[in-house]
Every structure is written in C-alpha cells, then in structure tokens.
Design a protein around this motif. Structure first.
Motif, short mmCIF file in Angstrom:
data_model
loop_
_atom_site.label_atom_id
_atom_site.label_comp_id
_atom_site.label_asym_id
_atom_site.label_seq_id
_atom_site.Cartn_x
_atom_site.Cartn_y
_atom_site.Cartn_z
N LEU A 51 48.49 9.01 35.29
CA LEU A 51 48.37 8.87 36.74
C LEU A 51 49.11 9.97 37.48
O LEU A 51 48.83 10.21 38.67
N ARG A 108 42.75 8.93 42.52
CA ARG A 108 43.99 8.53 41.87
C ARG A 108 44.59 7.28 42.51
O ARG A 108 45.13 6.41 41.83
N VAL A 115 42.76 4.25 41.20
CA VAL A 115 43.13 3.97 39.81
C VAL A 115 44.49 3.30 39.74
O VAL A 115 44.72 2.36 38.98
#
Length: 296
Positions: free
Chosen positions: A96, A103, A106
């Motif tokens: 990450l 991002r 996620v």
C-alpha cells in the motif's frame, strides 16, 4: 517561586488526576475484588457468604490439566497468530505504500475485516466453516481439494487452525495500518541514496526500512500480543468450551458461569492477569533495552 518544569508537572497531574480516579473506580476496584475472591470459596450467587480458603483455588489450578491445556492453547494461539499477522501486515503495508491506482479505495477495503465487530465476524466465519452447509467446504469440494466435508470447528486438529485463521483475517489489518503509518514517515532521501548506489530492494528493506520502523512494529506486536493473550470472544463464538481450543479467558468463564465457582473463576482470571502483566513487563523492558542500545 515554582520553576517552569514544576508548573508543567502540576498542570499535567491536574489533567491526569480525574482520569486516574475514574480508572481506579472502573478498573481498579473490580480487579482488586477479583483478586480477593480468588482466595475464597465463593459461589456465583453467594459472594457475601464466602469463606477464606487461602491458596486452595490456585493449587486446584496447578493440578487441573484443563487449565494447563488452556494456557498452552493461549500461548500457541498468540505466538502463531501474531507472527503471521505481523508478516502479512508488513507485506500489505509495503504494497500500500507504493504508488497504486485507487490506493485510497484499496486501503479502505483492507480495513474492513478489522472494522467488523469480533462477534459478528466470528459468527460469520462459523457459518462459512460449518461442515454441513458451509461455503468453505462447498468451495473446496468443488475444486476437488477435499473428497468429503471437513469438520473445521469440531475436529481437535482443525479447530485451533481454524480459530487462528479467523483471527489472522481479523487482526492483520491492524498490523498493516500501524506498519503503513510508520512507513509513510520515513525520509525519502535514504531510499534515493540507496537507489543511486545500486543497493538491492531486499538489502534496503532489511538494513534500512526494518530498523527504522522497528519501534512502531514493536508497539503493534505488543498490542496484538496482549489482545491475543486475553482472547475470548472469537474462540468462544466459534468453538464454545471445546478443550482443544479453550483459552484462559474461556476457562475462567466456564468456572464462573457453567460451574458457578466464583472463587475458582476469580483465581483463573487473576492468574491470567498476572501472566499478561509479566509478559507486558518483560517485553516492554526488553524492547527499551534493545531500542536504547540501537540509539546509543
């Protein structure tokens, strides 16, 4: 006239005192009451009529194989689950921390298991692991991995592995979150210099990244270890009082509620408290010495 340090200390204590008083009332008195009951023969409904019996309850614990089985289960559960969560959490955090598309989405998705209440997630996994209608068996049968349904939560060997797997699913996002927070404050100049010098990514991780995030990783491991040592809800919801998975907290609850032995249950809870306190003291002391040695 007071110095600046003295005035700051007085201000700090003026803010801390109300919290300490509330903490003593909310946590200190119940803890003291539990410790005292551990030296009595109190039943569940007659705490006021209990008699002092000294260390009899603790001698009973020392001679009870189910208690030592619970201790072994708890220590094994803590060691395995926290180790796996640390490795997976660090891998997820490193992933990450790169420049991924979407991002933020996620990151939010990774935190979902941690955000779900433990009892809810345990019940959900209990249905999924059911040997008759569970989706896990159905999926594995469909893929040809197994030839018959497995009793994930009833088999002594599979049950502890299943509990650990569910806890890893639940606790890994916490480790990933703290690891990611530590990674994002690292100075980028170090990595630029390593890239210019042609240092491999593996060497950079072990010689640069890991030493720099060690304090944050240490705190994350400590918090998760303390949670794992006190584990109750996820084990009790999934397997109940099954001796093959029962933790020290489950054992204490069984003595207190099922057997209505307030004294024995309090002794087990006190022993759990002492084990957690000793573990925390040793780990914190060792961590300070190691980190202090690195700083020097």
């Amino acid at each position: 006239m007071r110095t600046l340090a003295q005035r700051r200390a007085i201000t700090a204590w003026s803010f801390l005192t109300p919290m300490l008083v509330v903490l003593a009332l909310v946590a200190g008195w119940p803890l003291l009451r539990t410790i005292l009951l551990g030296f009595t023969d109190a039943g569940l409904g007659d705490f006021g009529e209990s008699q002092f019996i000294g260390l009899a309850n603790y001698r009973g614990l020392a001679s009870d194989p189910y208690w030592w089985r619970a201790v072994a289960n708890t220590l094994g559960f803590t060691l395995i689950s926290v180790s796996i969560e640390t490795v997976l959490g660090l891998i997820i955090a490193l992933t990450l921390n790169t420049h991924l598309k979407a991002r933020g989405l996620v990151r939010a998705a990774v935190l979902i298991p941690w955000a779900i209440p433990t009892v809810v997630s345990a019940r959900m996994w209990g249905w999924m692991l059911n040997d008759l209608y569970g989706v896990v068996n159905a999926m594995l049968l469909g893929l040809g991995v197994i030839d018959r349904p497995w009793a994930w939560l009833a088999d002594p060997t599979l049950s502890i592995a299943s509990v650990i797997a569910v806890d890893v699913w639940k606790g890994t996002p916490f480790m990933a979150l703290l690891s990611l927070a530590a990674l994002q404050v690292l100075p980028r100049e170090i990595y630029e210099a390593a890239r210019v010098d042609g240092v491999s990514a593996v060497k950079v991780f072990f010689q640069v990244t890991l030493p720099l995030i060690r304090p944050a990783l240490f705190v994350a491991i400590l918090f998760r270890s303390l949670d794992a040592l006190r584990v109750f809800d996820i084990i009790y919801v999934l397997t109940g009082d099954n001796p093959s998975t029962a933790s020290m907290s489950v054992y204490a609850r069984q003595q207190l509620i099922d057997f209505q032995q307030g004294g024995m249950g309090s002794a087990a809870a006190t022993a759990l408290f002492l084990i957690v306190a000793v573990f925390a003291t040793i780990v914190v002391t060792a961590g300070r010495l190691r980190i202090g040695g690195v700083v020097r």
